[in-house]
Design an enzyme around this catalytic site. Structure first.
Site, mmCIF file in Angstrom:
data_model
loop_
_atom_site.group_PDB
_atom_site.id
_atom_site.type_symbol
_atom_site.label_atom_id
_atom_site.label_comp_id
_atom_site.label_asym_id
_atom_site.label_seq_id
_atom_site.Cartn_x
_atom_site.Cartn_y
_atom_site.Cartn_z
ATOM 1 N N VAL A 1 -36.879 -20.248 9.656
ATOM 2 C CA VAL A 1 -37.693 -19.967 8.718
ATOM 3 C C VAL A 1 -38.543 -20.907 8.407
ATOM 4 C CG1 VAL A 1 -35.815 -18.162 7.734
ATOM 5 C CG2 VAL A 1 -36.271 -20.395 6.584
ATOM 6 N N LYS B 1 -34.484 -23.051 3.284
ATOM 7 C CA LYS B 1 -33.486 -22.958 4.067
ATOM 8 C C LYS B 1 -32.123 -22.789 3.465
ATOM 9 C CE LYS B 1 -36.268 -25.439 7.651
ATOM 10 N NZ LYS B 1 -36.771 -24.516 8.869
ATOM 11 N N SER C 1 -37.964 -29.344 12.118
ATOM 12 C CA SER C 1 -38.490 -30.291 12.835
ATOM 13 C C SER C 1 -38.375 -31.767 12.096
ATOM 14 C CB SER C 1 -39.975 -30.120 13.450
ATOM 15 O OG SER C 1 -40.551 -29.347 12.325
ATOM 16 N N HIS D 1 -32.833 -27.962 17.766
ATOM 17 C CA HIS D 1 -34.609 -28.126 17.582
ATOM 18 C C HIS D 1 -35.266 -27.968 18.892
ATOM 19 C CE1 HIS D 1 -38.067 -30.862 17.002
ATOM 20 N NE2 HIS D 1 -38.273 -29.692 16.467
ATOM 21 N N GLU E 1 -33.624 -30.773 21.077
ATOM 22 C CA GLU E 1 -32.712 -31.649 20.282
ATOM 23 C C GLU E 1 -31.611 -31.272 19.603
ATOM 24 O OE1 GLU E 1 -35.859 -35.342 19.183
ATOM 25 O OE2 GLU E 1 -35.574 -33.742 17.850
ATOM 26 N N ASN F 1 -40.194 -36.318 17.386
ATOM 27 C CA ASN F 1 -41.208 -36.281 16.509
ATOM 28 C C ASN F 1 -41.433 -37.763 15.783
ATOM 29 O OD1 ASN F 1 -42.179 -33.656 16.963
ATOM 30 N ND2 ASN F 1 -40.959 -32.956 15.177
HETATM 31 P P1 NAI Z 1 -43.515 -19.419 10.943
HETATM 32 O O1 NAI Z 1 -44.351 -19.387 9.800
HETATM 33 O O2 NAI Z 1 -44.268 -18.992 12.243
HETATM 34 O O3 NAI Z 1 -42.204 -18.485 10.997
HETATM 35 C C1 NAI Z 1 -41.280 -18.388 9.786
HETATM 36 C C2 NAI Z 1 -40.679 -16.927 9.697
HETATM 37 O O4 NAI Z 1 -39.684 -17.036 8.641
HETATM 38 C C3 NAI Z 1 -41.782 -15.972 9.183
HETATM 39 O O5 NAI Z 1 -41.776 -14.984 9.705
HETATM 40 C C4 NAI Z 1 -41.264 -15.834 7.542
HETATM 41 O O6 NAI Z 1 -41.429 -14.430 7.309
HETATM 42 C C5 NAI Z 1 -39.728 -16.109 7.966
HETATM 43 N N1 NAI Z 1 -39.000 -16.204 6.501
HETATM 44 C C6 NAI Z 1 -39.423 -16.841 5.623
HETATM 45 N N2 NAI Z 1 -38.590 -17.058 4.545
HETATM 46 C C7 NAI Z 1 -37.659 -16.513 5.030
HETATM 47 C C8 NAI Z 1 -36.160 -16.080 4.495
HETATM 48 N N3 NAI Z 1 -35.964 -16.242 3.418
HETATM 49 N N4 NAI Z 1 -35.234 -15.184 5.132
HETATM 50 C C9 NAI Z 1 -35.638 -14.876 6.533
HETATM 51 N N5 NAI Z 1 -36.813 -15.025 6.843
HETATM 52 C C10 NAI Z 1 -37.922 -15.771 6.439
HETATM 53 O O7 NAI Z 1 -42.916 -20.861 11.248
HETATM 54 P P2 NAI Z 1 -42.710 -21.405 12.789
HETATM 55 O O8 NAI Z 1 -43.658 -22.171 13.184
HETATM 56 O O9 NAI Z 1 -41.924 -20.582 13.515
HETATM 57 O O10 NAI Z 1 -41.392 -22.632 12.301
HETATM 58 C C11 NAI Z 1 -40.252 -22.144 11.911
HETATM 59 C C12 NAI Z 1 -39.194 -23.348 12.002
HETATM 60 O O11 NAI Z 1 -39.279 -23.953 13.066
HETATM 61 C C13 NAI Z 1 -39.530 -24.581 10.834
HETATM 62 O O12 NAI Z 1 -38.557 -25.163 10.186
HETATM 63 C C14 NAI Z 1 -40.489 -25.432 11.827
HETATM 64 O O13 NAI Z 1 -40.394 -26.954 10.953
HETATM 65 C C15 NAI Z 1 -39.612 -25.432 13.107
HETATM 66 N N6 NAI Z 1 -40.444 -25.886 14.250
HETATM 67 C C16 NAI Z 1 -41.844 -25.597 14.221
HETATM 68 C C17 NAI Z 1 -42.448 -25.920 15.536
HETATM 69 C C18 NAI Z 1 -43.721 -25.224 15.429
HETATM 70 O O14 NAI Z 1 -44.381 -26.222 16.575
HETATM 71 N N7 NAI Z 1 -44.247 -24.491 14.794
HETATM 72 C C19 NAI Z 1 -41.895 -26.824 16.525
HETATM 73 C C20 NAI Z 1 -40.399 -26.983 16.292
HETATM 74 C C21 NAI Z 1 -39.788 -26.579 15.083
#
Ligand code: NAI
Length: 712
Positions: A402, A409, A431, A452, A464, A502
């Site tokens: 999320v 989280k 991340s 990760h 990771e 990172n």
């Molecule tokens: P995103 O914004 O595309 O997706 C997050 C999703 O979580 C959304 O669909 C949202 O509706 C959902 N969500 C939010 N609160 C929620 C809850 N309480 N219960 C259930 N669903 C919920 O974000 P993204 O980019 O996919 O990132 C997700 C995680 O992955 C973050 O922790 C980010 O730091 C990490 N990450 C991101 C990378 C990237 O390049 N975007 C790379 C590696 C890790």
């Protein structure tokens, strides 16, 4: 007397079989000892006039021959050229005997048949292959900075045609049994259990037709190709290769030259030219660096991630929370490996969008270049899209993806932990947020860790696995095994801001912005990074990652390492102007559409102009040194803090996670080629820039003692 690796038997009175089966090894490799055994068998068999054929097969189902013994290669890296050429000639002359026997020779290939193994098979008169998904034929030597040296460049074009040989040898990619049959490399393809019978049938056919004798004659001469055709092939392939390798990988072009020159000569002369060419490449810095990368990958495959013998738990079902960019990519990776996956999201529209992405991804058929309905039907039942946490209860591992917000989280974990099976593992894809912080409040912190993934999940092999202070070995072992199960390369790292990749990326990105402020042009900085070998420049990377995400990550790192993370107004200024990167069609560059190449944007110059400091003259070396040396410095800190278990994890992590150039062998491998004393020297002109450019205690100590990151 050591146990033998090759066993002689007779399938019928007049058909000999040599089964290769290295005792105690998972795969067959062609070491000097194995080649000597083969030679001894041929000494005896060649003299027999009563034989109709010889079949060479593997005693290990699913692996024919993985290639030459690369540890022997490493031991010979410093050998003089004439010794390398002699090594090539010895191996080739041995294999060549398979095309001079009084009877037909057939390779029966089930499983990988690569490099030297493929050359052995090519010197046989005929090849039959199993239709197992494990069977692949390839000459991947260019990936090690070499080309085939046991006659492969002479033999393959004569059997499969010059154009096909150029593609296979200069590209280094393996082909399937069906492709091998189409190209005339395989004479038959059969089910693994019918392979021996297929090989015997070929022997009997050839016994009657004697066609193999005509082919021997034909394949020993020059290739039938007109001068014009040859010149055209040479020029087009050369243009393509230069564009692909950018002068950074010399082997494919060298292979092309040997193939083209050898085409008009006898096979014997082509083999001599091949050996001379191999001697030039063998032991070169790129060859040594790529061998290092090979061994990084090999070590990673065997690494369980832990020092104890705790066993991974079986994972039959997984759950993913958050169906965004990462959650959908992660879910697709599981589904593709046929692991039933529940995917949950709080927002129904996000769930619908994410689930569609999962199905589109797993249904993609690269041959059709689009969605394959059969694949959709196969995979759809494995996806359970839900807005209810209850549906995650059956999962053995649940990965949270999320938004990057610690309290959101933690709320998710609080809700979900109570619903899971008592032995289930809970993991986060964060991340930047420390695992220790997220584990606070969990009832079973020993069953919690970071898993990760990198973006895009489909493309990036790195994962990771982050160990929190209380994470158990069993949890780590399970996460590592699960990542491998879906074809990823996991490295285990300890908790800390930015974990490994990172954390090392940040100084590089940070310095790119500083260089810009010091007056370097965006294009020059981009070009310096690409000339070093990075797949894209730092500003393109900023735009791909998203400037908002980059600012957040930067703040976390600034909080942790204020002495060396510079805060500037560049990213906030761009964000304020609505420039979030590629996703908003503008950032450091402007974009025509979401996947187009970035273009220079005068509006960017206007926004950034007022922020620039007094311009200093910066050379290409200044740009390269300032971009990459801070990464080395940060790596020394990571090693001192025991964030990684081995320097090799740093190098593998950066190659697999951000595309650090493989031809440099890895960040610390590259640093070793320079030496710590030289790096300290190189840093001197930038000392005034502060901690981020000053040698660390570890580097100074290494410079004093002549220490290396890679210890033998
Ligand atoms: P995103 O914004 O595309 O997706 C997050 C999703 O979580 C959304 O669909 C949202 O509706 C959902 N969500 C939010 N609160 C929620 C809850 N309480 N219960 C259930 N669903 C919920 O974000 P993204 O980019 O996919 O990132 C997700 C995680 O992955 C973050 O922790 C980010 O730091 C990490 N990450 C991101 C990378 C990237 O390049 N975007 C790379 C590696 C890790």
């Amino acid at each position: 007397m050591p146990e033998s690796a090759i066993r002689l038997s007779f399938v019928e009175n007049d058909v000999a079989v040599l089964s290769i089966d290295l005792p105690g090894k998972g795969a067959n490799v062609l070491s000097t000892a194995v080649l000597e055994e083969l030679s001894a068998h041929l000494d005896v068999l060649e003299k027999r006039t009563d034989l109709a054929g010889l079949v060479i097969r593997s005693g290990k189902p699913g692996t024919f021959l993985a290639g030459a013994d690369l540890r022997e290669f490493v031991a010979s890296l410093g050998a003089p050229k004439d010794r390398i050429a002699a090594m090539c000639q010895r191996g080739r002359k041995l294999f060549q005997r398979l095309s001079q026997t009084p009877f037909v020779t057939v390779a029966a290939i089930d499983g990988v048949c690569l490099g030297g193994g493929a050359e052995l098979a090519l010197w046989c008169d005929r090849r039959v292959m199993s239709d197992s998904h494990k069977t692949q034929f390839g000459l991947p030597e260019v990936k090690l900075g070499l080309f085939p040296g046991w006659g492969g460049t002479a033999r393959l074009p004569r059997i499969a045609g010059l154009g096909n040989a150029v593609e296979i040898i200069t590209g280094g990619e393996s082909i399937t049994p069906d492709a091998a049959r189409t190209l005339g490399i395989a004479d038959d393809v059969a089910a693994p259990e019918k392979l021996d019978a297929a090989a015997l049938a070929v022997v009997r056919d050839e016994q009657k037709s004697r066609q193999f004798l005509a082919d021997r004659q034909r394949w020993s001469g020059p290739i039938a190709i007109s001068e014009t055709e040859l010149a055209f092939l040479g020029a087009t392939a050369s243009g393509y290769i230069q564009q692909q390798t950018k002068g950074q990988y010399p082997a494919p072009l060298a292979a092309l030259n040997v193939l083209v020159e050898g085409a008009t000569q006898t096979a014997e002369a082509a083999c001599e030219a091949e050996a001379a060419g191999m001697a030039e490449l063998f032991g070169s810095p790129v060859n040594a660096a790529l061998l290092n990368v090979f061994f990084l990958g090999d070590r990673n495959k065997k690494d369980t991630g832990i020092a104890t013998d705790a066993q991974p738990r079986p994972v039959k079902r997984v759950g993913v929370i958050g169906a965004g960019i990462m959650g959908s990519g992660i879910a697709a990776a599981f589904v593709r490996r046929e692991i039933p996956t529940a995917i949950a999201d709080a927002a129904p529209e996000a769930l619908a969008r994410g689930t569609k992405l999962v199905l589109e991804e797993v249904s993609y058929n690269k041959h059709l270049k689009g969605v394959d309905v059969e694949r959709t039907l196969k995979f759809a039942p494995l996806v359970n899209a839900t807005t209810s946490d209850d549906e995650l209860a059956a999962a053995d591992v649940v990965i949270e993806a999320v938004v990057e917000n610690a309290s959101v989280k933690r709320q998710v974990f609080g809700r979900i932990e109570a619903k899971l099976k008592s032995d289930a593992i809970l993991a986060t894809n964060t991340s930047t947020i420390p695992i220790a912080k997220l584990a606070e409040g969990l009832k079973r912190p020993e069953q919690f860790c970071g898993i990760h993934f990198f973006n895009p999940v489909r493309k990036m092999p790195l994962v990771e696995v982050i160990r929190g202070p209380k994470t158990s070995d069993e949890t780590v072992a399970t996460a590592v095994a699960l990542a491998k199960q879906i074809g990823k390369s996991p490295i285990v790292v300890n908790d800390g801001p930015g974990f490994l990749v990172n954390r090392l990326l940040l100084p590089y990105m940070n310095e790119a912005v500083e260089l810009l402020l010091d007056g370097a042009k965006v294009e020059h900085i981009e070009r310096a990074a690409k000339a070093f070998g990075m797949p894209m420049g730092p500003f393109t990377l900023f735009d791909v990652v998203g400037l908002d995400t980059a600012v957040n990550a930067g703040l976390v790192m600034h909080e942790a390492f204020p002495d060396r993370t510079v805060v500037s107004a560049v990213l906030p200024t761009l964000i304020k102007a609505g420039r979030h990167g590629q996703k908003s069609l503008s950032g450091f560059f402007r974009y025509k559409h979401h996947s187009s190449k970035g273009e220079h944007d005068p509006e960017f110059d206007r926004l950034i102009g007022p922020l620039l400091r007094e311009t200093k003259p910066l050379s290409r070396d200044d740009l390269t040194n300032r971009l990459f040396l801070p990464m080395v410095l940060e790596a020394t800190r990571v090693l001192e803090e025991h964030i990684v278990r081995d320097v090799r994890d740093v190098d593998l992590g950066l190659i697999y996670g951000i595309g650090f150039p493989p031809f440099k062998g890895g960040l610390l491998y590259w640093a070793d080629t320079l030496g710590a004393a030289k790096i300290v020297e190189m840093l001197k002109p930038y000392e005034a820039l502060g901690t981020r450019m000053q040698p660390t205690t570890m580097l100074l100590e290494m410079a004093r003692t002549g220490g290396k990151f890679y210890r033998p």
